[in-house]
Scaffold this motif. Sequence first.
Motif, PDB file in Angstrom:
ATOM      1  N   ARG A  23       0.852  -1.199   0.000  1.00 27.38           N
ATOM      2  CA  ARG A  23       0.000   0.000   0.000  1.00 27.38           C
ATOM      3  C   ARG A  23       0.886   1.247   0.000  1.00 27.38           C
ATOM      4  N   LEU A  24       0.669   2.120  -0.970  1.00 33.02           N
ATOM      5  CA  LEU A  24       1.504   3.315  -1.121  1.00 33.02           C
ATOM      6  C   LEU A  24       1.148   4.375  -0.085  1.00 33.02           C
ATOM      7  N   ASN A  25      -0.139   4.587   0.154  1.00 31.92           N
ATOM      8  CA  ASN A  25      -0.618   5.492   1.199  1.00 31.92           C
ATOM      9  C   ASN A  25      -2.120   5.274   1.346  1.00 31.92           C
ATOM     10  N   THR A  26      -2.725   5.956   2.309  1.00 39.87           N
ATOM     11  CA  THR A  26      -4.147   5.713   2.590  1.00 39.87           C
ATOM     12  C   THR A  26      -5.061   6.239   1.483  1.00 39.87           C
ATOM     13  N   LYS A  27      -4.538   7.084   0.605  1.00 40.04           N
ATOM     14  CA  LYS A  27      -5.336   7.622  -0.498  1.00 40.04           C
ATOM     15  C   LYS A  27      -5.140   6.835  -1.791  1.00 40.04           C
ATOM     16  N   ALA A  28      -4.233   5.860  -1.757  1.00 43.24           N
ATOM     17  CA  ALA A  28      -3.955   5.047  -2.944  1.00 43.24           C
ATOM     18  C   ALA A  28      -4.584   3.671  -2.737  1.00 43.24           C
ATOM     19  N   PRO A  29      -5.779   3.459  -3.265  1.00 44.68           N
ATOM     20  CA  PRO A  29      -6.544   2.255  -2.919  1.00 44.68           C
ATOM     21  C   PRO A  29      -6.048   1.005  -3.636  1.00 44.68           C
ATOM     22  N   PHE A  30      -6.442  -0.124  -3.114  1.00 45.48           N
ATOM     23  CA  PHE A  30      -6.385  -1.355  -3.878  1.00 45.48           C
ATOM     24  C   PHE A  30      -7.734  -1.503  -4.577  1.00 45.48           C
ATOM     25  N   ILE A  31      -7.678  -1.772  -5.875  1.00 49.78           N
ATOM     26  CA  ILE A  31      -8.877  -1.950  -6.680  1.00 49.78           C
ATOM     27  C   ILE A  31      -9.035  -3.438  -6.990  1.00 49.78           C
ATOM     28  N   TYR A  32     -10.182  -3.984  -6.611  1.00 46.37           N
ATOM     29  CA  TYR A  32     -10.463  -5.394  -6.844  1.00 46.37           C
ATOM     30  C   TYR A  32     -11.427  -5.525  -8.026  1.00 46.37           C
ATOM     31  N   ILE A  33     -11.012  -6.261  -9.038  1.00 52.39           N
ATOM     32  CA  ILE A  33     -11.876  -6.577 -10.166  1.00 52.39           C
ATOM     33  C   ILE A  33     -12.304  -8.027  -9.985  1.00 52.39           C
ATOM     34  N   VAL A  34     -13.597  -8.223  -9.693  1.00 50.57           N
ATOM     35  CA  VAL A  34     -14.093  -9.525  -9.246  1.00 50.57           C
ATOM     36  C   VAL A  34     -15.224  -9.997 -10.149  1.00 50.57           C
ATOM     37  N   ASP A  35     -15.201 -11.261 -10.508  1.00 46.80           N
ATOM     38  CA  ASP A  35     -16.287 -11.854 -11.286  1.00 46.80           C
ATOM     39  C   ASP A  35     -17.603 -11.655 -10.534  1.00 46.80           C
ATOM     40  N   ASP A  36     -18.615 -11.134 -11.234  1.00 46.14           N
ATOM     41  CA  ASP A  36     -19.869 -10.819 -10.536  1.00 46.14           C
ATOM     42  C   ASP A  36     -20.649 -12.063 -10.099  1.00 46.14           C
ATOM     43  N   VAL A  37     -20.193 -13.243 -10.478  1.00 42.90           N
ATOM     44  CA  VAL A  37     -20.809 -14.456  -9.963  1.00 42.90           C
ATOM     45  C   VAL A  37     -20.630 -14.572  -8.451  1.00 42.90           C
TER      46      VAL A  37
END
Length: 353
Positions: A23-37
Amino acid sequence: MVSKVVFGRGCFNQLGDILSPKRLNTKAPFIYIVDDVFQGNSWLTSRIPLFYEDKIYYISADQEPKTSQVDELVEEIILTYKDLPSGIIGIGGGTILDLAKAVSIMLTNDGEAKEYQGWDLVKHPAIYHVGVPTISGTGAEVSRTTVLTGPEKKLGINSDYTPFDQVILDPELTKDVPKDQWFYTGMDCYIHCIESLTGTYLNAFSKTYGEKAYELCKELFLDNNLSDEEAQDKLMMASWHGGMSIAYSQVGVAHAMSYGLSYLLGTKHGIGNCIVFNHLEEFYPDGVALFKKMKAKHDIKLPQGLCANLTDKEFDIMIDVALSLEPLWENALGKHWRKTISRDKLKELYLKM
């Protein structure tokens, strides 16, 4: 190559520990791309470590990933957050993993995704990206390409920046894959092996991985004595080895022609490969014979008549897409492949499907 891998039943629970140092900082999120199933499936989603401004994007895998879809996701992320994300995490099958790889690349490279369809066109390293396969077979978790359908062609972003920085191989995540989907993605792996092991690009590296994946596929799809857990573990490793095999060689006729089906008709990659491979005895006699044995054993009925009512113009579109994949044809048939493959030959084959 993927630099970091964890494997084991339940290792998905390590995701938070793996991501925390990145994590770079609290403003740099992790983005999860998840199968909608998995939307609403708390067994998986409750274990996704969300903090600060982290976000999940649920994406349908009903259609092959498109360059326009990548561009839309990238634009939304850029407009939503002041800082670049700390990382992109793809959780799903080949469609979702390819989307995650493409988004991570396009966040640091100017222009549109369609401009990078090809080999070694990416100029800047992607942001940190992680792959978590929930279906086994495509090899997307290990490959250096992200296959996308663009406005003019279906072709991957093939580059040294494409592979994931981290992969989490948890066979437990594949436990609810429907039977037909299990077979189609498993056969994608099997076809990788056949095309790699019989290709002109074959070398000791690709042969070693390809032979292991081939043996695992035979055991998986012809052996009655495997438990569900053993089968899940082995198919996940077959997928990995099959993907590694083509990373140092190439695929062949089935993949080239299935790209044409996918581009014109939207046929999903796994089933498209099966539909095409079923008619390629001329090129892969032993491989197709064994494929048909596996298909019969698992009572799989492939769609028929896909190309029965196509116009000449539509056939031309499919053939143009297939013929544009020159490395695949060269691997399958050698440098003089054009002496064997003509437009009429491809139309004759497509008419069988």
